[in-house]
Design a protein around this motif. Structure first.
Motif, short mmCIF file in Angstrom:
data_model
loop_
_atom_site.label_atom_id
_atom_site.label_comp_id
_atom_site.label_asym_id
_atom_site.label_seq_id
_atom_site.Cartn_x
_atom_site.Cartn_y
_atom_site.Cartn_z
N ALA A 3 -21.31 29.15 20.87
CA ALA A 3 -20.59 30.22 20.17
C ALA A 3 -19.71 29.64 19.08
N LYS A 4 -19.05 28.53 19.37
CA LYS A 4 -18.22 27.88 18.35
C LYS A 4 -19.08 27.32 17.24
N ALA A 5 -20.28 26.84 17.58
CA ALA A 5 -21.20 26.35 16.55
C ALA A 5 -21.62 27.49 15.63
N ARG A 6 -21.88 28.67 16.21
CA ARG A 6 -22.23 29.82 15.39
C ARG A 6 -21.08 30.23 14.48
N GLN A 7 -19.84 30.14 14.99
CA GLN A 7 -18.67 30.44 14.16
C GLN A 7 -18.59 29.46 13.00
N LEU A 8 -18.88 28.20 13.27
CA LEU A 8 -18.86 27.18 12.22
C LEU A 8 -19.89 27.51 11.15
N VAL A 9 -21.08 27.93 11.57
CA VAL A 9 -22.13 28.31 10.62
C VAL A 9 -21.69 29.53 9.81
N THR A 10 -21.07 30.49 10.47
CA THR A 10 -20.59 31.69 9.78
C THR A 10 -19.56 31.33 8.73
N ARG A 11 -18.68 30.41 9.06
CA ARG A 11 -17.67 29.97 8.09
C ARG A 11 -18.33 29.26 6.91
N ALA A 12 -19.39 28.49 7.19
CA ALA A 12 -20.10 27.80 6.11
C ALA A 12 -20.79 28.81 5.21
N ARG A 13 -21.39 29.83 5.80
CA ARG A 13 -22.05 30.85 5.00
C ARG A 13 -21.05 31.68 4.20
N GLY A 14 -19.88 31.88 4.76
CA GLY A 14 -18.86 32.68 4.07
C GLY A 14 -18.15 31.92 2.97
N GLY A 15 -18.45 30.65 2.80
CA GLY A 15 -17.86 29.87 1.74
C GLY A 15 -16.58 29.17 2.13
N LEU A 16 -16.11 29.37 3.37
CA LEU A 16 -14.89 28.68 3.79
C LEU A 16 -15.14 27.17 3.93
N LEU A 17 -16.33 26.82 4.31
CA LEU A 17 -16.77 25.43 4.32
C LEU A 17 -18.02 25.37 3.45
N HIS A 18 -18.25 24.26 2.80
CA HIS A 18 -19.42 24.15 1.95
C HIS A 18 -20.65 23.97 2.82
N ASN A 19 -21.61 24.86 2.67
CA ASN A 19 -22.83 24.87 3.49
C ASN A 19 -23.55 23.52 3.43
N HIS A 20 -23.63 22.94 2.25
CA HIS A 20 -24.31 21.65 2.07
C HIS A 20 -23.62 20.56 2.89
N THR A 21 -22.32 20.53 2.89
CA THR A 21 -21.56 19.52 3.63
C THR A 21 -21.80 19.66 5.12
N VAL A 22 -21.72 20.88 5.63
CA VAL A 22 -21.94 21.13 7.05
C VAL A 22 -23.36 20.71 7.44
N ARG A 23 -24.33 21.08 6.63
CA ARG A 23 -25.73 20.75 6.92
C ARG A 23 -25.96 19.24 6.95
N GLY A 57 -23.72 17.13 25.68
CA GLY A 57 -24.29 18.47 25.52
C GLY A 57 -24.15 19.02 24.12
N GLY A 58 -23.66 18.25 23.18
CA GLY A 58 -23.42 18.73 21.82
C GLY A 58 -24.64 18.70 20.92
N LYS A 59 -25.69 18.01 21.33
CA LYS A 59 -26.86 17.88 20.46
C LYS A 59 -27.52 19.23 20.18
N GLY A 60 -27.56 20.11 21.20
CA GLY A 60 -28.13 21.44 20.98
C GLY A 60 -27.34 22.24 19.96
N GLY A 61 -26.03 22.16 20.03
CA GLY A 61 -25.19 22.86 19.07
C GLY A 61 -25.32 22.28 17.67
N ILE A 62 -25.39 20.96 17.59
CA ILE A 62 -25.59 20.30 16.29
C ILE A 62 -26.92 20.74 15.68
N THR A 63 -27.96 20.79 16.50
CA THR A 63 -29.27 21.22 16.02
C THR A 63 -29.21 22.67 15.54
#
Length: 167
Positions: free
Chosen positions: A50-70, A133-139
């Protein structure tokens, strides 16, 4: 039936009853513990995702740069790296130190990475390792940010605009 508790035979009915009672007692108390431990692991993984999805949402929303997160997700997804410091992550991804630090902090907050701070003189050296257990979230983060990037490219091509680095 024998009344001597030190002398038991396989045909002794009391011994069989005691063994059955003991087996039932062990089964009653040990199975829920195993289930509870497994359930706790599943709940922890669900919170991490769930926290990983929030991180992705923030990247999509422009709060974090999508390229950097990826790119940071790709870095930790590729191989078992052990502990790596901030400079190694920055050099391995091509992302500036300040941007790397910000996104790594987000990954730590999401429970995907562990952060270690070691004093080196007056400075603090930070290193990171993949959380248990973080590898699934990273993926999941990598896949979602990759999909968002491809969608953005398709939209830019449809509008006739060039993306970053396509000139």
């Amino acid at each position: 039936m024998s009344t001597d508790p030190t002398r038991e035979t396989p045909h002794d009915l009391e011994a069989v009853d005691r063994d059955d009672a003991y087996a039932q007692l062990v089964a009653r108390y040990s199975a829920p513990e195993r289930v509870a431990v497994a359930l706790d692991k599943v709940k922890a993984e669900a919170r991490r995702r769930a926290k990983a999805r929030q991180l992705v949402t923030r990247a999509r929303g422009g709060l974090l740069h999508n390229h950097t997160v990826r790119e940071i997700a790709r870095y930790f997804r590729k191989a078992e790296r052990g502990r790596v410091d901030l400079l190694q992550v920055s050099e391995g991804t091509g992302i500036p130190l300040t941007d790397s630090r910000q996104v790594l902090r987000e990954f730590v907050d999401a429970g995907l990475l562990y952060e270690y701070a070691e004093p080196v003189g007056k400075e603090v050296r930070r290193s990171y390792a993949l959380a248990e257990g973080g590898k699934g979230g990273i993926t999941e983060v990598f896949i979602e940010t990759e999909a968002a990037s491809r969608l953005e490219e398709q939209e830019n091509r449809a509008r006739g605009t060039l993306g970053w680095g396509e000139a």
